[in-house]
Motif scaffolding. Structure first.
Motif, PDB file in Angstrom:
ATOM      1  N   CYS A 127       0.851  -1.189   0.000  1.00  0.00           N
ATOM      2  CA  CYS A 127       0.000   0.000   0.000  1.00  0.00           C
ATOM      3  C   CYS A 127       0.891   1.245   0.000  1.00  0.00           C
ATOM      4  N   PRO A 128       1.703   1.397  -1.057  1.00  0.00           N
ATOM      5  CA  PRO A 128       2.565   2.579  -1.093  1.00  0.00           C
ATOM      6  C   PRO A 128       1.731   3.849  -1.291  1.00  0.00           C
ATOM      7  N   LYS A 133       7.007   6.402  -6.672  1.00  0.00           N
ATOM      8  CA  LYS A 133       7.502   5.420  -7.641  1.00  0.00           C
ATOM      9  C   LYS A 133       7.207   4.037  -7.054  1.00  0.00           C
ATOM     10  N   PRO A 134       7.106   3.005  -7.888  1.00  0.00           N
ATOM     11  CA  PRO A 134       6.834   1.670  -7.354  1.00  0.00           C
ATOM     12  C   PRO A 134       7.834   1.286  -6.261  1.00  0.00           C
ATOM     13  N   HIS A 135       7.305   0.747  -5.172  1.00  0.00           N
ATOM     14  CA  HIS A 135       8.140   0.292  -4.059  1.00  0.00           C
ATOM     15  C   HIS A 135       8.615  -1.130  -4.316  1.00  0.00           C
ATOM     16  N   PHE A 174      13.541 -12.851  -3.344  1.00  0.00           N
ATOM     17  CA  PHE A 174      13.241 -12.238  -4.635  1.00  0.00           C
ATOM     18  C   PHE A 174      12.514 -10.938  -4.345  1.00  0.00           C
ATOM     19  N   THR A 175      12.567 -10.022  -5.292  1.00  0.00           N
ATOM     20  CA  THR A 175      11.954  -8.709  -5.138  1.00  0.00           C
ATOM     21  C   THR A 175      10.880  -8.517  -6.206  1.00  0.00           C
ATOM     22  N   ALA A 176       9.743  -7.997  -5.789  1.00  0.00           N
ATOM     23  CA  ALA A 176       8.670  -7.605  -6.703  1.00  0.00           C
ATOM     24  C   ALA A 176       8.355  -6.140  -6.424  1.00  0.00           C
ATOM     25  N   PHE A 177       7.607  -5.518  -7.310  1.00  0.00           N
ATOM     26  CA  PHE A 177       7.334  -4.083  -7.226  1.00  0.00           C
ATOM     27  C   PHE A 177       5.828  -3.819  -7.184  1.00  0.00           C
ATOM     28  N   TYR A 178       5.473  -2.646  -6.606  1.00  0.00           N
ATOM     29  CA  TYR A 178       4.081  -2.228  -6.632  1.00  0.00           C
ATOM     30  C   TYR A 178       4.015  -0.726  -6.431  1.00  0.00           C
TER      31      TYR A 178
END
Length: 181
Positions: A127-128, A133-135, A174-178
C-alpha cells in the motif's frame, strides 16, 4: 598449484548450481504484485492475500524456517515489514496462497506470525503512497539453525529480524514491485 585452479572453479560451479532458491507461481522475481497482494485499508482496496511461495535447495543443517516480506522504500525512515512468520518446520518447502491470513489456518502447526508494521499479525499487502515510484517488496525465506525462535507472537519486527540474523544458515530472496497512481 596447477591443479588447484580447476578444482576451485569446479567447486564454485557446483556450489552455485544448487543455491537456496525462493519462488512464487503468482509473483515473478522482478515483476509486479497484483491487486490480490494489495492491502485492504490505509486507502488501499486490494485482496490482502499472500502469494503461494516455494523454496528448494535449502542449506544443510536447517532446523526451521522463517519468512519475511519487507518494503525498504516506505517513507517511514526504517522501511515497512509486511509479513513475519517464523517457526516453520524444517520439512516445509512451500506455503499456499493465503497462508498469511491473520488466523494462520493455512500455516504448518507451530508456526508463529508476529506483528507487522500495520500493528497486526499476518500478511499485510502493499500500500505505497499514491504517486510514489513503485516500491520494492522483498520476499525472503530464512533457513535457521534452531528448531524454533523463542519469541512471543507479538514480537516487534526489529526483534524478529535480530533473531533471524543471529540464527541464520542462509536465506533466499526475490523482489517484486508495486505502485499506485
Amino acid at each position: 598449484m596447477r591443479h588447484l585452479l580447476p578444482t576451485l572453479v569446479f567447486g564454485l560451479l557446483c556450489s552455485t548450481a544448487h543455491a537456496f532458491q525462493l519462488s512464487s507461481s503468482e509473483v515473478k522475481a522482478g515483476g509486479t504484485l497484483s491487486r490480490a497482494q494489495e492491502f485492504n485499508s490505509f486507502g488501499c482496496s486490494g485482496g490482502n492475500t499472500s502469494p503461494a511461495l516455494n523454496w528448494s535447495d535449502v542449506p544443510a543443517g536447517t532446523r526451521s524456517f522463517a519468512l519475511t516480506v519487507y518494503d525498504p522504500d516506505a517513507p517511514s525512515g526504517s522501511g515497512w515489514w509486511h509479513w513475519l512468520v517464523f517457526n516453520l518446520p524444517a520439512a516445509t518447502r512451500s506455503l499456499p496462497t493465503g497462508a498469511g491470513s491473520a488466523d494462520g489456518q493455512h500455516l504448518p502447526a507451530g508456526s508463529v506470525q508476529s506483528k507487522t508494521d500495520y500493528g497486526q499479525p499476518g500478511f499485510g499487502g502493499a500500500c505505497p503512497p499514491l504517486g510514489d515510484k513503485p516500491h520494492r517488496y522483498i520476499f525472503t525465506v530464512h533457513a535457521l539453525k534452531v528448531d524454533k525462535l523463542d519469541l512471543p507472537a507479538d514480537a516487534m519486527p526489529a526483534l524478529v529480524g535480530y533473531m533471524l540474523n543471529a540464527n541464520s544458515l542462509g536465506k533466499a530472496s526475490f523482489t517484486a514491485f508495486y505502485g499506485r497512481h
